[in-house]
Design a protein around this motif. Sequence first.
Motif, PDB file in Angstrom:
ATOM      1  N   ASN A  25      86.270  36.407  40.831  1.00 53.51           N
ATOM      2  CA  ASN A  25      87.306  37.296  40.310  1.00 53.51           C
ATOM      3  C   ASN A  25      86.821  38.743  40.329  1.00 53.51           C
ATOM      4  OD1 ASN A  25      89.788  37.971  39.234  1.00 53.51           O
ATOM      5  ND2 ASN A  25      89.657  36.496  37.559  1.00 53.51           N
ATOM      6  N   ILE A  52      87.403  42.188  38.004  1.00 58.93           N
ATOM      7  CA  ILE A  52      87.900  42.538  36.665  1.00 58.93           C
ATOM      8  C   ILE A  52      87.681  44.027  36.403  1.00 58.93           C
ATOM      9  CG2 ILE A  52      87.645  42.086  34.187  1.00 58.93           C
ATOM     10  CD1 ILE A  52      86.346  39.311  35.266  1.00 58.93           C
ATOM     11  N   THR A  88      87.688  47.150  33.749  1.00 59.43           N
ATOM     12  CA  THR A  88      87.608  47.422  32.298  1.00 59.43           C
ATOM     13  C   THR A  88      87.516  48.924  32.038  1.00 59.43           C
ATOM     14  OG1 THR A  88      85.195  47.452  32.034  1.00 59.43           O
ATOM     15  CG2 THR A  88      86.258  45.288  32.071  1.00 59.43           C
ATOM     16  N   ILE A 110      89.174  44.808  28.860  1.00 51.69           N
ATOM     17  CA  ILE A 110      89.819  44.468  30.135  1.00 51.69           C
ATOM     18  C   ILE A 110      91.144  45.212  30.299  1.00 51.69           C
ATOM     19  CG2 ILE A 110      90.853  42.592  31.473  1.00 51.69           C
ATOM     20  CD1 ILE A 110      88.807  40.717  30.116  1.00 51.69           C
ATOM     21  N   SER A 130      92.762  44.966  33.658  1.00 50.69           N
ATOM     22  CA  SER A 130      93.490  44.038  34.523  1.00 50.69           C
ATOM     23  C   SER A 130      92.492  43.173  35.306  1.00 50.69           C
ATOM     24  CB  SER A 130      94.389  44.802  35.497  1.00 50.69           C
ATOM     25  OG  SER A 130      95.247  43.917  36.184  1.00 50.69           O
ATOM     26  N   VAL A 131      92.972  42.023  35.784  1.00 51.68           N
ATOM     27  CA  VAL A 131      92.136  41.126  36.593  1.00 51.68           C
ATOM     28  C   VAL A 131      92.889  40.786  37.884  1.00 51.68           C
ATOM     29  CG1 VAL A 131      90.912  40.132  34.627  1.00 51.68           C
ATOM     30  CG2 VAL A 131      93.003  39.051  35.447  1.00 51.68           C
ATOM     31  N   LYS A 184      94.831  36.102  37.795  1.00 50.95           N
ATOM     32  CA  LYS A 184      95.241  35.739  36.441  1.00 50.95           C
ATOM     33  C   LYS A 184      94.881  34.283  36.176  1.00 50.95           C
ATOM     34  CE  LYS A 184      97.430  39.721  36.078  1.00 50.95           C
ATOM     35  NZ  LYS A 184      96.899  40.811  35.262  1.00 50.95           N
ATOM     36  N   LEU A 212      90.201  36.279  29.397  1.00 49.91           N
ATOM     37  CA  LEU A 212      90.254  37.380  30.356  1.00 49.91           C
ATOM     38  C   LEU A 212      91.617  38.061  30.278  1.00 49.91           C
ATOM     39  CD1 LEU A 212      88.473  35.902  33.538  1.00 49.91           C
ATOM     40  CD2 LEU A 212      87.605  37.637  31.975  1.00 49.91           C
ATOM     41  N   TYR A 266      85.276  42.314  27.801  1.00 47.19           N
ATOM     42  CA  TYR A 266      84.737  41.492  28.883  1.00 47.19           C
ATOM     43  C   TYR A 266      83.440  40.821  28.455  1.00 47.19           C
ATOM     44  CZ  TYR A 266      82.286  40.141  33.122  1.00 47.19           C
ATOM     45  OH  TYR A 266      81.586  39.424  34.068  1.00 47.19           O
TER      46      TYR A 266
END
Length: 541
Positions: free
Chosen positions: A126, A128, A130, A136, A138-139, A142, A153, A159
């Motif tokens: 993933n 990520i 921050t 966080i 957005s990632v 999802k 997450l 994080y």
Amino acid sequence: MFYLDGISLSKIKIELEENLKNKKVGKIFQNSSLSLTLHFGKKALFFSCNPSLPICYINEDKEENFLEENSSFLLLIRKYLINSALIKIEQLGFDRILKFSFSKINELGEIQNNFLYFEIMSKYSNVILTDKDNKIISVLKKKSLEENSLRTLFNGEVYTQPIVTKKINPLYITEKEFEKYLEENNIIENIEGIGKLLKNQINSFENLTKFLKDNISPKIYFKNDTPILATVLNIIPKDFDKEIPFSTYGEMINNYIKLKSLSSSFTLLKNRLFSVLDKEEKKSLKILKNIKKDIEIMKEHEKYKNLGDILASVLYSIKKGDTKVKAYDFYNNCEITIDIDPLLSPQSNLSKIYKKSSKMKRGLEISKERLVEFSNKLTYIDSVRTFIEKSKNIDELKNIEKELIEEKYIIEKNNKKNKKKTVDIPYGTISLDNKILYFGRNNKENDYLTFKFARKDDMWFHIKDMPGSHFIVRKEDFVNDEEFIKKVAEYSAYYSKANSGEKVVVDYTQKKNLNKPKGAPLGFVTYNVWNSITVITPEKI
């Protein structure tokens, strides 16, 4: 395989930082739901969370964007990272996690710091984003509540690293501890950053220390010209016959991806084309099923024609208002009762039956034509799928995409970028005994080779009753010798749907014996004069 463990990543990290430190992010593109690219001037840092090859590297080739629209992740990462300078790349211990630190002056004149974490963990990989407090934003991927059971997450959460077994940092392990783990055969379980392949190469504490201190050593190992291992460590596979060293990780991984056809653009376009074909196949099979039902019904047209003839023989005895009439069935030598419409005259009842018979007869002819049409369509879809499987690079896939656009399987979007003129090479070539074999890499090329390129006395080869490439051998290059014919036939089998090791029949004939029926799909030919040879489909050419 590309081997990547924590120790490998520690060396890759150094190279990435040397190339990108203090450079500003100019553009960001999300190439797919699992990948994105950060552009630092002319250098593009590519992140892929594809389970088959989760990786980040400076990409030498332009990756294309196949997303239909901008994702929320892309919009946010652009908002926070565009015009930011990459000030540091860190590895979290010897885990397969990289932390990219970015900084910029925002619109209020304040310093804004953000972090980008790249977790390289197979299907759980993933990216990520921050803020400066590690909250966080957005990632990329999802995750569901179930997947977030061990750590969350979600946006706004702090994080945290994935929960893993606590291990010893290899930089701080003592010789005594190492010898204990080596004897117990549980190095991987207790020492951070060591994968299975590296474990098999470490037989002493000095050996471990050497791997940690070694400079990056990118190389690809081959067996029978097939890449079997790409690594940045001085590890050696058990069975190989060639090794190619590279000066940098970037050079090595770009070459490896080209050799294995693993680029994001290649994989995405391949999957997209398969998706188009799967959809068309499903639709065509449903239509075919209905056509076959219609044919069974329409076959009854003769029965209604006969019924009309029988009714005509007793028409004089029918009065308006009658609902039934008895008549002699001279086709089956028996008496029958015919239902008639009391609201219609006798002549109108007779016309109604004859019209139904004629309509069913016409419907039967149309249904049979449609049956051939959709059967040919399924054959065509099967052949296109074969060519996609055999494609070695993205240009070959793009030619197949172009063919599907022309055949109306794909609706081309009005995209100015796609209107760039390209010069297509309309066939592939292979050298055999100093002679050139010409072959189609898709159905459009098959048609071109067979009906435009080939002369009437040139030889044509194709696997029997199976999708595959058309092969053309010029008259002057053709050798009427069993060994030569067998070699060409093996190429025809290899570039077909046949599985390696499968015994197949390959037909060959002169081009003048080939015909293309009117309305037949691309790549479809018929012939009445030919020779055949049986060969075993080779595993590799």
